[in-house]
Design a protein around this motif. Sequence first.
Motif, short mmCIF file in Angstrom:
data_model
loop_
_atom_site.label_atom_id
_atom_site.label_comp_id
_atom_site.label_asym_id
_atom_site.label_seq_id
_atom_site.Cartn_x
_atom_site.Cartn_y
_atom_site.Cartn_z
N GLN A 14 15.68 -1.80 5.90
CA GLN A 14 15.02 -0.90 6.85
C GLN A 14 13.58 -1.34 7.12
O GLN A 14 13.11 -1.27 8.26
CB GLN A 14 15.05 0.55 6.35
CG GLN A 14 14.50 1.55 7.34
CD GLN A 14 15.23 1.53 8.67
OE1 GLN A 14 16.45 1.50 8.73
NE2 GLN A 14 14.48 1.52 9.76
N LEU A 15 12.89 -1.82 6.09
CA LEU A 15 11.53 -2.33 6.28
C LEU A 15 11.52 -3.50 7.26
O LEU A 15 10.66 -3.58 8.14
CB LEU A 15 10.93 -2.77 4.94
CG LEU A 15 10.59 -1.68 3.93
CD1 LEU A 15 10.17 -2.31 2.60
CD2 LEU A 15 9.50 -0.78 4.46
N PHE A 16 12.48 -4.42 7.10
CA PHE A 16 12.57 -5.56 8.00
C PHE A 16 12.92 -5.12 9.42
O PHE A 16 12.38 -5.64 10.39
CB PHE A 16 13.58 -6.59 7.48
CG PHE A 16 12.98 -7.59 6.54
CD1 PHE A 16 12.43 -8.77 7.03
CD2 PHE A 16 12.96 -7.35 5.18
CE1 PHE A 16 11.87 -9.70 6.17
CE2 PHE A 16 12.40 -8.28 4.31
CZ PHE A 16 11.85 -9.45 4.80
N ARG A 20 10.59 -5.87 12.56
CA ARG A 20 11.10 -6.66 13.70
C ARG A 20 10.96 -5.90 15.02
O ARG A 20 10.71 -6.49 16.06
CB ARG A 20 12.56 -7.04 13.46
CG ARG A 20 12.71 -8.17 12.46
CD ARG A 20 14.15 -8.65 12.35
NE ARG A 20 14.22 -9.78 11.46
CZ ARG A 20 14.77 -9.74 10.25
NH1 ARG A 20 15.32 -8.62 9.82
NH2 ARG A 20 14.79 -10.82 9.50
N ALA A 21 11.13 -4.58 14.98
CA ALA A 21 11.02 -3.78 16.20
C ALA A 21 9.59 -3.71 16.72
O ALA A 21 9.38 -3.57 17.92
CB ALA A 21 11.56 -2.38 15.93
N SER A 22 8.62 -3.83 15.82
CA SER A 22 7.23 -3.66 16.25
C SER A 22 6.42 -4.96 16.28
O SER A 22 5.28 -4.95 16.71
CB SER A 22 6.53 -2.68 15.31
OG SER A 22 6.50 -3.22 14.00
N ILE A 29 6.48 -13.57 8.88
CA ILE A 29 6.85 -12.42 8.04
C ILE A 29 5.70 -12.14 7.08
O ILE A 29 5.23 -13.06 6.39
CB ILE A 29 8.15 -12.71 7.26
CG1 ILE A 29 9.31 -12.94 8.25
CG2 ILE A 29 8.47 -11.59 6.28
CD1 ILE A 29 10.60 -13.39 7.59
N PRO A 30 5.25 -10.90 7.00
CA PRO A 30 4.14 -10.56 6.10
C PRO A 30 4.53 -10.77 4.63
O PRO A 30 5.71 -10.67 4.25
CB PRO A 30 3.90 -9.07 6.37
CG PRO A 30 4.54 -8.79 7.68
CD PRO A 30 5.67 -9.76 7.81
N ASP A 31 3.52 -11.05 3.82
CA ASP A 31 3.75 -11.31 2.39
C ASP A 31 4.42 -10.14 1.68
O ASP A 31 5.25 -10.34 0.80
CB ASP A 31 2.43 -11.64 1.69
CG ASP A 31 1.97 -13.06 2.00
OD1 ASP A 31 2.79 -13.89 2.43
OD2 ASP A 31 0.76 -13.33 1.80
N LEU A 33 6.60 -8.09 2.84
CA LEU A 33 8.04 -8.10 3.13
C LEU A 33 8.74 -9.22 2.35
O LEU A 33 9.85 -9.04 1.85
CB LEU A 33 8.30 -8.25 4.63
CG LEU A 33 8.00 -7.01 5.47
CD1 LEU A 33 8.29 -7.29 6.94
CD2 LEU A 33 8.81 -5.81 5.00
N TRP A 34 8.08 -10.40 2.27
CA TRP A 34 8.65 -11.48 1.45
C TRP A 34 8.77 -11.03 -0.01
O TRP A 34 9.76 -11.32 -0.68
CB TRP A 34 7.80 -12.74 1.54
CG TRP A 34 8.07 -13.62 2.71
CD1 TRP A 34 7.16 -14.02 3.66
CD2 TRP A 34 9.32 -14.23 3.08
NE1 TRP A 34 7.79 -14.83 4.58
CE2 TRP A 34 9.11 -14.97 4.24
CE3 TRP A 34 10.60 -14.21 2.52
CZ2 TRP A 34 10.11 -15.70 4.87
CZ3 TRP A 34 11.61 -14.92 3.15
CH2 TRP A 34 11.36 -15.65 4.31
N GLU A 35 7.74 -10.34 -0.48
CA GLU A 35 7.75 -9.85 -1.86
C GLU A 35 8.91 -8.88 -2.08
O GLU A 35 9.62 -8.95 -3.08
CB GLU A 35 6.42 -9.16 -2.18
CG GLU A 35 6.29 -8.64 -3.58
CD GLU A 35 6.22 -9.74 -4.62
OE1 GLU A 35 6.82 -9.56 -5.70
OE2 GLU A 35 5.59 -10.77 -4.35
N ALA A 36 9.12 -7.99 -1.14
CA ALA A 36 10.22 -7.02 -1.24
C ALA A 36 11.57 -7.74 -1.24
O ALA A 36 12.46 -7.41 -2.03
CB ALA A 36 10.16 -6.02 -0.10
#
Length: 131
Positions: A14-16, A20-22, A29-31, A33-36
């Motif tokens: 859901q975070l991704f 992606r929508a915004s 890709i922000p760090d 999100l990569w961490e998650a």
Amino acid sequence: MKYRNQQRLEEVKQLFTTWRASRKHKTRIPDDLWEAAASLAPQYSIHQISRDLRLNHTSLKDQVVARTEENSTSSAPQPFFLELPAAQSPPLSECLIEMENRHGEKMRMHFAGEVSLDLLAVSQNFWTRRS
């Protein structure tokens, strides 16, 4: 526990989706999100994570490896010395044992003559030692 893991994967998905929508086109890709995404690696395969989150498999694998290395270097192993008693008998034969664990720690043992210690216990201590 599987339900909780599945819920965690859905949360990251859901975070991704929200990002992606915004995002603007071709934005990295922000760090966070990569961490998650990388944090899911202990519970899921790289393939499943990359497929469900629509990530490049190789890029995700690189992120997981980088974060694993960061964690292992932050808790760098402390060198230690274990003194072994010298054998009292004259040298009969010679033996050299070299070991390296997955963290890159090395142990080298050189024996000349009869060995009066438990080599299995010494080597097991080396393999199971937590830094």
